[in-house]
Design an enzyme around this catalytic site. Sequence first.
Site, PDB file in Angstrom:
ATOM      1  N   GLY A  19       0.781  -1.230   0.000  1.00  0.00           N
ATOM      2  CA  GLY A  19       0.000   0.000   0.000  1.00  0.00           C
ATOM      3  C   GLY A  19       0.810   1.276   0.000  1.00  0.00           C
ATOM      4  O   GLY A  19       0.328   2.317   0.456  1.00  0.00           O
ATOM      5  N   SER A  20       2.018   1.245  -0.555  1.00  0.00           N
ATOM      6  CA  SER A  20       2.819   2.476  -0.556  1.00  0.00           C
ATOM      7  C   SER A  20       2.192   3.561  -1.435  1.00  0.00           C
ATOM      8  O   SER A  20       2.300   4.753  -1.126  1.00  0.00           O
ATOM      9  CB  SER A  20       4.257   2.185  -0.998  1.00  0.00           C
ATOM     10  OG  SER A  20       4.296   1.670  -2.316  1.00  0.00           O
ATOM     11  N   ASN A  21       1.521   3.164  -2.513  1.00  0.00           N
ATOM     12  CA  ASN A  21       0.832   4.160  -3.324  1.00  0.00           C
ATOM     13  C   ASN A  21      -0.392   4.715  -2.607  1.00  0.00           C
ATOM     14  O   ASN A  21      -0.692   5.910  -2.714  1.00  0.00           O
ATOM     15  CB  ASN A  21       0.436   3.575  -4.685  1.00  0.00           C
ATOM     16  CG  ASN A  21       1.567   3.631  -5.688  1.00  0.00           C
ATOM     17  OD1 ASN A  21       2.167   4.677  -5.910  1.00  0.00           O
ATOM     18  ND2 ASN A  21       1.875   2.504  -6.296  1.00  0.00           N
ATOM     19  N   ARG A  29     -16.021 -13.986  -9.752  1.00  0.00           N
ATOM     20  CA  ARG A  29     -15.496 -12.621  -9.652  1.00  0.00           C
ATOM     21  C   ARG A  29     -16.631 -11.607  -9.703  1.00  0.00           C
ATOM     22  O   ARG A  29     -16.619 -10.589  -9.012  1.00  0.00           O
ATOM     23  CB  ARG A  29     -14.499 -12.348 -10.787  1.00  0.00           C
ATOM     24  CG  ARG A  29     -13.167 -13.069 -10.624  1.00  0.00           C
ATOM     25  CD  ARG A  29     -12.190 -12.652 -11.688  1.00  0.00           C
ATOM     26  NE  ARG A  29     -12.612 -13.095 -13.022  1.00  0.00           N
ATOM     27  CZ  ARG A  29     -12.122 -12.615 -14.163  1.00  0.00           C
ATOM     28  NH1 ARG A  29     -11.202 -11.676 -14.139  1.00  0.00           N
ATOM     29  NH2 ARG A  29     -12.545 -13.086 -15.316  1.00  0.00           N
ATOM     30  N   MET A  76      -4.167  -6.487  -7.564  1.00  0.00           N
ATOM     31  CA  MET A  76      -3.641  -7.580  -8.371  1.00  0.00           C
ATOM     32  C   MET A  76      -4.702  -8.543  -8.890  1.00  0.00           C
ATOM     33  O   MET A  76      -4.446  -9.723  -9.084  1.00  0.00           O
ATOM     34  CB  MET A  76      -2.588  -8.349  -7.563  1.00  0.00           C
ATOM     35  CG  MET A  76      -1.467  -7.488  -7.017  1.00  0.00           C
ATOM     36  SD  MET A  76      -0.647  -6.497  -8.309  1.00  0.00           S
ATOM     37  CE  MET A  76       0.161  -7.793  -9.232  1.00  0.00           C
ATOM     38  N   ILE A 136      -7.819  -9.154 -11.913  1.00  0.00           N
ATOM     39  CA  ILE A 136      -8.406  -8.715 -13.174  1.00  0.00           C
ATOM     40  C   ILE A 136      -9.873  -8.370 -12.923  1.00  0.00           C
ATOM     41  O   ILE A 136     -10.605  -9.127 -12.284  1.00  0.00           O
ATOM     42  CB  ILE A 136      -8.286  -9.814 -14.243  1.00  0.00           C
ATOM     43  CG1 ILE A 136      -6.799 -10.053 -14.568  1.00  0.00           C
ATOM     44  CG2 ILE A 136      -9.044  -9.433 -15.504  1.00  0.00           C
ATOM     45  CD1 ILE A 136      -6.558 -11.225 -15.490  1.00  0.00           C
ATOM     46  N   LEU A 137     -10.283  -7.214 -13.433  1.00  0.00           N
ATOM     47  CA  LEU A 137     -11.646  -6.754 -13.225  1.00  0.00           C
ATOM     48  C   LEU A 137     -12.584  -7.287 -14.303  1.00  0.00           C
ATOM     49  O   LEU A 137     -12.188  -7.512 -15.446  1.00  0.00           O
ATOM     50  CB  LEU A 137     -11.695  -5.223 -13.227  1.00  0.00           C
ATOM     51  CG  LEU A 137     -10.874  -4.520 -12.142  1.00  0.00           C
ATOM     52  CD1 LEU A 137     -11.023  -3.017 -12.286  1.00  0.00           C
ATOM     53  CD2 LEU A 137     -11.307  -4.957 -10.753  1.00  0.00           C
ATOM     54  N   HIS A 141       0.778   1.623 -13.550  1.00  0.00           N
ATOM     55  CA  HIS A 141       1.469   0.420 -13.998  1.00  0.00           C
ATOM     56  C   HIS A 141       2.963   0.716 -14.139  1.00  0.00           C
ATOM     57  O   HIS A 141       3.338   1.760 -14.688  1.00  0.00           O
ATOM     58  CB  HIS A 141       0.901  -0.035 -15.345  1.00  0.00           C
ATOM     59  CG  HIS A 141       1.486  -1.305 -15.842  1.00  0.00           C
ATOM     60  ND1 HIS A 141       1.137  -2.540 -15.321  1.00  0.00           N
ATOM     61  CD2 HIS A 141       2.421  -1.550 -16.804  1.00  0.00           C
ATOM     62  CE1 HIS A 141       1.829  -3.485 -15.938  1.00  0.00           C
ATOM     63  NE2 HIS A 141       2.610  -2.908 -16.836  1.00  0.00           N
TER      64      HIS A 141
END
Length: 209
Positions: free
Chosen positions: A15-17, A68, A93, A95-96, A112
């Site tokens: 979670g650094s971003n 999903r 991480m 896929i939507l 990205h």
Amino acid sequence: MMEPKRIAVFASGSGSNFQAIADAVRAGRLDVRIELLVCDRPQAKVVERAQEAGVPVHTFRPKEYPSREAYEQEILELLQNKQVDLVVLAGYMRILTPVLVNAYWGRMINIHPSLLPSFPGLHAVRQALEHGVKVTGITVHIVDGGLDSGPILAQRALEILPEDTEESLSERIHPMEHELLPEVIRQIASGQIDLERITNLKLKDGIKS
């Protein structure tokens, strides 16, 4: 005076971003409200970061759902209840599916670690090293349902050093991400980046199926 945009951050790891966004908000450099963190790994470090920042957290285990689409429908209802304006994928991480992509088409961005369209998908830093390119970088783009294929909003380049490893190159890329992602969010929130115009242009070009 307009209310700040409401954003939700999706992340899977340290979670650094997320932290960079939260720090920018706290410092007054970014006028948005982080309404929700969505995380598919309940034990991830980003959950702790969000709790420390006072941000509501939704965690889930994908294997506990039949599909999903099932867990994304649950997430979508949360986003809609919180009136989220913008979804930010920051190291998420998974896929939507069209459940989220279609609902937030033109209002979902991703960061990205490559200069797209080069090296989409997983292990982008490793891909760059294996291909022997001299320059890589980062990209913030609109999510369109493809594999890191949406309209590009911003990029930063970084020279690959002869001694670089996947670990060292990743370490040099991270600070660039922490600077660029909050800046792009700021430009969206202020209207400098018009997501609706960009997505409408791409639709006319037949980019989105």
